[in-house]
Design an enzyme around this catalytic site. Structure first.
Site, PDB file in Angstrom:
ATOM      1  N   VAL A  46       0.855  -1.203   0.000  1.00  0.00           N
ATOM      2  CA  VAL A  46       0.000   0.000   0.000  1.00  0.00           C
ATOM      3  C   VAL A  46       0.886   1.246   0.000  1.00  0.00           C
ATOM      4  O   VAL A  46       0.646   2.185  -0.761  1.00  0.00           O
ATOM      5  CB  VAL A  46      -0.971  -0.011   1.204  1.00  0.00           C
ATOM      6  CG1 VAL A  46      -1.659   1.343   1.374  1.00  0.00           C
ATOM      7  CG2 VAL A  46      -2.000  -1.128   1.049  1.00  0.00           C
ATOM      8  N   ALA A  49       2.356   1.770  -3.409  1.00  0.00           N
ATOM      9  CA  ALA A  49       1.354   2.276  -4.346  1.00  0.00           C
ATOM     10  C   ALA A  49       0.960   3.715  -4.043  1.00  0.00           C
ATOM     11  O   ALA A  49       0.778   4.524  -4.958  1.00  0.00           O
ATOM     12  CB  ALA A  49       0.110   1.386  -4.318  1.00  0.00           C
ATOM     13  N   GLU A  50       0.834   4.047  -2.769  1.00  0.00           N
ATOM     14  CA  GLU A  50       0.342   5.372  -2.379  1.00  0.00           C
ATOM     15  C   GLU A  50       1.384   6.477  -2.537  1.00  0.00           C
ATOM     16  O   GLU A  50       1.055   7.560  -2.998  1.00  0.00           O
ATOM     17  CB  GLU A  50      -0.148   5.346  -0.923  1.00  0.00           C
ATOM     18  CG  GLU A  50      -1.425   4.579  -0.707  1.00  0.00           C
ATOM     19  CD  GLU A  50      -2.661   5.303  -1.216  1.00  0.00           C
ATOM     20  OE1 GLU A  50      -2.568   6.458  -1.661  1.00  0.00           O
ATOM     21  OE2 GLU A  50      -3.727   4.682  -1.167  1.00  0.00           O
ATOM     22  N   SER A  51       2.620   6.216  -2.108  1.00  0.00           N
ATOM     23  CA  SER A  51       3.592   7.312  -2.016  1.00  0.00           C
ATOM     24  C   SER A  51       4.977   6.982  -2.561  1.00  0.00           C
ATOM     25  O   SER A  51       5.849   7.843  -2.527  1.00  0.00           O
ATOM     26  CB  SER A  51       3.746   7.725  -0.553  1.00  0.00           C
ATOM     27  OG  SER A  51       4.334   6.664   0.176  1.00  0.00           O
ATOM     28  N   TYR A 136      -6.514   0.756  -8.603  1.00  0.00           N
ATOM     29  CA  TYR A 136      -5.706   0.799  -7.382  1.00  0.00           C
ATOM     30  C   TYR A 136      -5.545  -0.607  -6.788  1.00  0.00           C
ATOM     31  O   TYR A 136      -4.446  -1.006  -6.425  1.00  0.00           O
ATOM     32  CB  TYR A 136      -6.369   1.739  -6.371  1.00  0.00           C
ATOM     33  CG  TYR A 136      -5.684   1.778  -5.037  1.00  0.00           C
ATOM     34  CD1 TYR A 136      -4.510   2.494  -4.854  1.00  0.00           C
ATOM     35  CD2 TYR A 136      -6.203   1.092  -3.943  1.00  0.00           C
ATOM     36  CE1 TYR A 136      -3.875   2.532  -3.621  1.00  0.00           C
ATOM     37  CE2 TYR A 136      -5.581   1.129  -2.718  1.00  0.00           C
ATOM     38  CZ  TYR A 136      -4.419   1.844  -2.561  1.00  0.00           C
ATOM     39  OH  TYR A 136      -3.788   1.878  -1.337  1.00  0.00           O
TER      40      TYR A 136
END
Length: 153
Positions: A46, A49-51, A136
């Site tokens: 996560v 993927a997010e940052s 996502y």
């Protein structure tokens, strides 16, 4: 034959090096501390993927940090779980992100739904959940498979 085996060995070593470089275990110790039942490699996926592991990443919508938490979500999680984490710090962002993802997993009962809600928010319109949410989920699960393959955990 010996040269061929050596070539295969060197290729495998090179691929592992490349994968480890692009799929690091940054912040793993902190993730393990706050995962609370979540697979730490899922949380790392996560974060990837997010940052892309940038602790001060900020989205156009206002999400912040490694796990891209909205300030309102961070405040809600702190209030719901009677904690006082600062979402602008690495540790606080990971702690709150883990608590929120755990909450969504318990509420939704399904990893894919929980990831969609983590990304889009639980009250997003269905078309947003279908479009952005599904992309996502695919991305996070792809990263998760790679992390499990590399680190065998």
């Amino acid at each position: 034959m010996r040269a061929f085996l050596m070539l295969i060995f060197m290729s495998v070593v090179f691929l592992i090096f490349i994968f480890v470089r692009f799929f690091p275990l940054k912040y793993y110790d902190i993730v393990v501390q706050y995962a609370d039942g979540l697979d730490p490699l899922l949380v790392i996926s996560v974060i990837r993927a997010e940052s892309s592991f940038r602790p001060s990443a900020q989205s156009n919508a206002g999400a912040y940090g490694l796990m891209q938490l909205m300030p309102e979500t961070a405040e809600w999680v702190n209030k719901k779980f009677k904690t006082n984490f600062d979402y602008t710090t690495v540790e606080g962002n990971i702690a709150l992100g883990c608590k929120y993802l755990n909450y969504l997993l318990e509420k939704d009962g399904d990893l894919k739904k929980a990831l969609v809600h983590y990304n889009t928010g639980p009250y997003a319109p269905d078309d947003v959940k279908t479009d952005a949410g599904e992309r996502y989920v695919s991305k996070v699960l792809r990263f998760y498979r790679i992390y499990r393959l590399i680190y065998r955990r």
